[in-house]
Design a protein around this motif. Structure first.
Motif, PDB file in Angstrom:
ATOM      1  N   SER A 128      82.560  50.944  40.838  1.00  0.00           N
ATOM      2  CA  SER A 128      82.361  50.411  39.484  1.00  0.00           C
ATOM      3  C   SER A 128      83.696  50.287  38.756  1.00  0.00           C
ATOM      4  O   SER A 128      83.919  49.330  38.011  1.00  0.00           O
ATOM      5  N   SER A 129      84.588  51.221  39.004  1.00  0.00           N
ATOM      6  CA  SER A 129      85.891  51.188  38.332  1.00  0.00           C
ATOM      7  C   SER A 129      86.801  50.102  38.895  1.00  0.00           C
ATOM      8  O   SER A 129      87.617  49.535  38.160  1.00  0.00           O
ATOM      9  N   LYS A 130      86.657  49.775  40.170  1.00  0.00           N
ATOM     10  CA  LYS A 130      87.413  48.634  40.725  1.00  0.00           C
ATOM     11  C   LYS A 130      86.982  47.349  40.016  1.00  0.00           C
ATOM     12  O   LYS A 130      87.829  46.499  39.691  1.00  0.00           O
ATOM     13  N   LEU A 131      85.689  47.223  39.786  1.00  0.00           N
ATOM     14  CA  LEU A 131      85.201  46.051  39.043  1.00  0.00           C
ATOM     15  C   LEU A 131      85.768  46.047  37.626  1.00  0.00           C
ATOM     16  O   LEU A 131      86.227  45.026  37.127  1.00  0.00           O
ATOM     17  N   ALA A 132      85.713  47.213  36.982  1.00  0.00           N
ATOM     18  CA  ALA A 132      86.193  47.310  35.598  1.00  0.00           C
ATOM     19  C   ALA A 132      87.685  47.021  35.500  1.00  0.00           C
ATOM     20  O   ALA A 132      88.143  46.428  34.519  1.00  0.00           O
ATOM     21  N   ALA A 133      88.439  47.421  36.496  1.00  0.00           N
ATOM     22  CA  ALA A 133      89.884  47.179  36.469  1.00  0.00           C
ATOM     23  C   ALA A 133      90.213  45.693  36.518  1.00  0.00           C
ATOM     24  O   ALA A 133      91.255  45.267  36.025  1.00  0.00           O
ATOM     25  N   THR A 134      89.308  44.885  37.093  1.00  0.00           N
ATOM     26  CA  THR A 134      89.554  43.444  37.163  1.00  0.00           C
ATOM     27  C   THR A 134      88.861  42.677  36.038  1.00  0.00           C
ATOM     28  O   THR A 134      89.253  41.552  35.736  1.00  0.00           O
ATOM     29  N   LYS A 135      87.828  43.277  35.415  1.00  0.00           N
ATOM     30  CA  LYS A 135      87.043  42.542  34.418  1.00  0.00           C
ATOM     31  C   LYS A 135      87.300  42.978  32.971  1.00  0.00           C
ATOM     32  O   LYS A 135      86.720  42.404  32.059  1.00  0.00           O
ATOM     33  N   THR A 136      88.132  44.007  32.772  1.00  0.00           N
ATOM     34  CA  THR A 136      88.359  44.505  31.409  1.00  0.00           C
ATOM     35  C   THR A 136      89.849  44.648  31.149  1.00  0.00           C
ATOM     36  O   THR A 136      90.679  44.438  32.033  1.00  0.00           O
ATOM     37  N   HIS A 190      87.018  63.742  32.138  1.00  0.00           N
ATOM     38  CA  HIS A 190      86.538  62.374  32.348  1.00  0.00           C
ATOM     39  C   HIS A 190      85.389  62.051  31.399  1.00  0.00           C
ATOM     40  O   HIS A 190      85.329  60.946  30.847  1.00  0.00           O
ATOM     41  N   LEU A 191      84.470  63.002  31.226  1.00  0.00           N
ATOM     42  CA  LEU A 191      83.336  62.783  30.324  1.00  0.00           C
ATOM     43  C   LEU A 191      83.839  62.551  28.906  1.00  0.00           C
ATOM     44  O   LEU A 191      83.395  61.607  28.245  1.00  0.00           O
ATOM     45  N   ASP A 220      81.229  59.793  43.751  1.00  0.00           N
ATOM     46  CA  ASP A 220      82.604  59.305  43.900  1.00  0.00           C
ATOM     47  C   ASP A 220      82.631  57.839  44.342  1.00  0.00           C
ATOM     48  O   ASP A 220      83.395  57.037  43.809  1.00  0.00           O
ATOM     49  N   MET A 221      81.784  57.493  45.317  1.00  0.00           N
ATOM     50  CA  MET A 221      81.732  56.096  45.784  1.00  0.00           C
ATOM     51  C   MET A 221      81.399  55.154  44.628  1.00  0.00           C
ATOM     52  O   MET A 221      82.030  54.104  44.471  1.00  0.00           O
ATOM     53  N   ALA A 222      80.401  55.538  43.840  1.00  0.00           N
ATOM     54  CA  ALA A 222      79.971  54.696  42.719  1.00  0.00           C
ATOM     55  C   ALA A 222      81.056  54.601  41.656  1.00  0.00           C
ATOM     56  O   ALA A 222      81.284  53.526  41.085  1.00  0.00           O
ATOM     57  N   GLU A 223      81.725  55.710  41.382  1.00  0.00           N
ATOM     58  CA  GLU A 223      82.816  55.706  40.398  1.00  0.00           C
ATOM     59  C   GLU A 223      83.933  54.760  40.843  1.00  0.00           C
ATOM     60  O   GLU A 223      84.447  53.975  40.050  1.00  0.00           O
ATOM     61  N   ILE A 224      84.286  54.852  42.087  1.00  0.00           N
ATOM     62  CA  ILE A 224      85.379  54.025  42.608  1.00  0.00           C
ATOM     63  C   ILE A 224      84.993  52.544  42.579  1.00  0.00           C
ATOM     64  O   ILE A 224      85.759  51.705  42.087  1.00  0.00           O
ATOM     65  N   GLU A 238      91.221  52.612  35.944  1.00  0.00           N
ATOM     66  CA  GLU A 238      92.290  52.891  36.897  1.00  0.00           C
ATOM     67  C   GLU A 238      92.434  54.388  37.161  1.00  0.00           C
ATOM     68  O   GLU A 238      92.658  54.815  38.291  1.00  0.00           O
ATOM     69  N   LYS A 239      92.263  55.198  36.125  1.00  0.00           N
ATOM     70  CA  LYS A 239      92.306  56.656  36.291  1.00  0.00           C
ATOM     71  C   LYS A 239      91.125  57.130  37.133  1.00  0.00           C
ATOM     72  O   LYS A 239      91.271  58.015  37.974  1.00  0.00           O
ATOM     73  N   MET A 240      89.950  56.526  36.932  1.00  0.00           N
ATOM     74  CA  MET A 240      88.769  56.921  37.702  1.00  0.00           C
ATOM     75  C   MET A 240      88.959  56.602  39.183  1.00  0.00           C
ATOM     76  O   MET A 240      88.601  57.398  40.048  1.00  0.00           O
ATOM     77  N   ILE A 241      89.558  55.452  39.473  1.00  0.00           N
ATOM     78  CA  ILE A 241      89.811  55.086  40.872  1.00  0.00           C
ATOM     79  C   ILE A 241      90.723  56.131  41.512  1.00  0.00           C
ATOM     80  O   ILE A 241      90.424  56.650  42.595  1.00  0.00           O
ATOM     81  N   LYS A 242      91.803  56.454  40.843  1.00  0.00           N
ATOM     82  CA  LYS A 242      92.775  57.424  41.365  1.00  0.00           C
ATOM     83  C   LYS A 242      92.135  58.799  41.542  1.00  0.00           C
ATOM     84  O   LYS A 242      92.200  59.400  42.627  1.00  0.00           O
ATOM     85  N   ASP A 243      91.522  59.323  40.491  1.00  0.00           N
ATOM     86  CA  ASP A 243      90.996  60.689  40.525  1.00  0.00           C
ATOM     87  C   ASP A 243      89.825  60.844  41.501  1.00  0.00           C
ATOM     88  O   ASP A 243      89.755  61.823  42.244  1.00  0.00           O
ATOM     89  N   HIS A 244      88.903  59.882  41.508  1.00  0.00           N
ATOM     90  CA  HIS A 244      87.740  60.002  42.386  1.00  0.00           C
ATOM     91  C   HIS A 244      88.095  59.722  43.851  1.00  0.00           C
ATOM     92  O   HIS A 244      87.442  60.250  44.756  1.00  0.00           O
ATOM     93  N   THR A 245      89.150  58.954  44.094  1.00  0.00           N
ATOM     94  CA  THR A 245      89.639  58.797  45.463  1.00  0.00           C
ATOM     95  C   THR A 245      90.189  60.138  45.955  1.00  0.00           C
ATOM     96  O   THR A 245      89.916  60.551  47.088  1.00  0.00           O
ATOM     97  N   GLU A 246      90.925  60.823  45.097  1.00  0.00           N
ATOM     98  CA  GLU A 246      91.476  62.136  45.462  1.00  0.00           C
ATOM     99  C   GLU A 246      90.369  63.148  45.751  1.00  0.00           C
ATOM    100  O   GLU A 246      90.449  63.893  46.740  1.00  0.00           O
ATOM    101  N   THR A 247      89.345  63.205  44.904  1.00  0.00           N
ATOM    102  CA  THR A 247      88.273  64.178  45.153  1.00  0.00           C
ATOM    103  C   THR A 247      87.476  63.810  46.399  1.00  0.00           C
ATOM    104  O   THR A 247      87.026  64.698  47.124  1.00  0.00           O
TER     105      THR A 247
END
Length: 182
Positions: free
Chosen positions: A62-70, A173-174, A56-60, A79-88
Motif C-alpha cells: 500500500s505504501s509503494k502505491l502511496a509513494a507514487t500517487k501522493t 507509526h500509529l 508487513d506485506m500490506a504495509e509495503i 516511504e518511511k513505512m516501506i523502509k521500516d516494514h521491509t526491515e521488520t
C-alpha cells in the motif's frame, strides 16, 4: 450475578461460534485479532508470525502505491513505512528461517488485505490519500495490539523479544498515521 452468568454465556457462545466455523467462514486475520485484543489473549506463535508478516506485506504494497500517487506528508510517511516494514519483514524472516521460531511464513497476503490493496489501486488524488491514511491508522492500531499482546504473553522467547523491540516503532507509526490523517 445475572451479568456474570450472561457474560460467561456470551463468551462461551463466541468461542463455540468461532471454533465451529468452516474455513470459508473463518474471519480474516484482522477480525480475529480484534476478538483477541478485546480479550487480551496473545496469539499463538504461528498466528503472530502470519499476522505480522501479512501486515508487513500490506504495509509495503500500500505504501509503494502511496509513494507514487501522493506527495507531501503522505508520501514521506509512505516511504518511511516501506523502509521500516521491509526491515521488520527481514528480521521476522530471519527468526523463522534461522530456526529460532517454529512457524511457517505466509507467501502472500490474505484475501482481505489483497482486497484493500486492489481498492487503493483504483483510487487517485484526494480519495486515494484519504483511503490510504484511514487504512494506515486502522492497520497500525491492529499491529500495536498484536505486538503488545505477544510481547507480554507470547510463547516463544525470541519472538516476544522481537515484538517488544518492534512495538515502540509501531506505536510511533500509529501516531504518525494519525497526524497525517488530520
Amino acid at each position: 450475578m445475572k451479568r456474570l452468568v450472561l457474560g460467561s454465556l456470551t463468551a462461551a457462545l463466541l468461542v463455540v461460534g468461532v471454533s465451529t466455523m468452516t474455513a470459508a467462514q473463518t474471519p480474516s486475520v484482522p477480525e480475529r485479532a480484534g476478538v483477541n485484543s478485546t480479550l487480551g489473549i496473545a496469539p499463538s506463535t504461528q498466528d503472530f508470525v502470519t499476522q505480522a508478516a501479512i501486515s508487513d506485506m500490506a504495509e509495503i504494497e500500500s505504501s509503494k502505491l502511496a509513494a507514487t500517487k501522493t506527495d507531501g506528508k503522505t508520501k514521506a510517511f509512505a516511504e518511511k513505512m516501506i523502509k521500516d516494514h521491509t526491515e521488520t519483514s527481514i528480521e521476522l524472516k530471519g527468526l523463522v528461517t534461522g530456526g529460532k521460531v517454529k512457524a511457517t511464513l505466509p507467501t502472500e497476503m490474505d484475501a482481505a488485505h489483497k482486497s484493500k490493496i486492489d481498492k487503493l489501486k483504483g483510487l487517485s488524488g484526494a480519495s486515494f490519500a484519504k483511503e490510504y491514511d484511514e487504512m494506515q491508522v486502522a492497520a497500525h492500531k491492529d499491529a500495536v495490539s498484536l505486538f503488545e499482546r505477544y510481547s507480554k504473553s507470547g510463547e516463544n522467547a525470541e519472538l516476544k523479544a522481537f515484538a517488544a523491540k518492534t512495538l515502540p516503532h509501531l506505536q510511533m507509526h500509529l501516531k504518525m498515521a494519525e497526524d497525517v490523517k488530520k
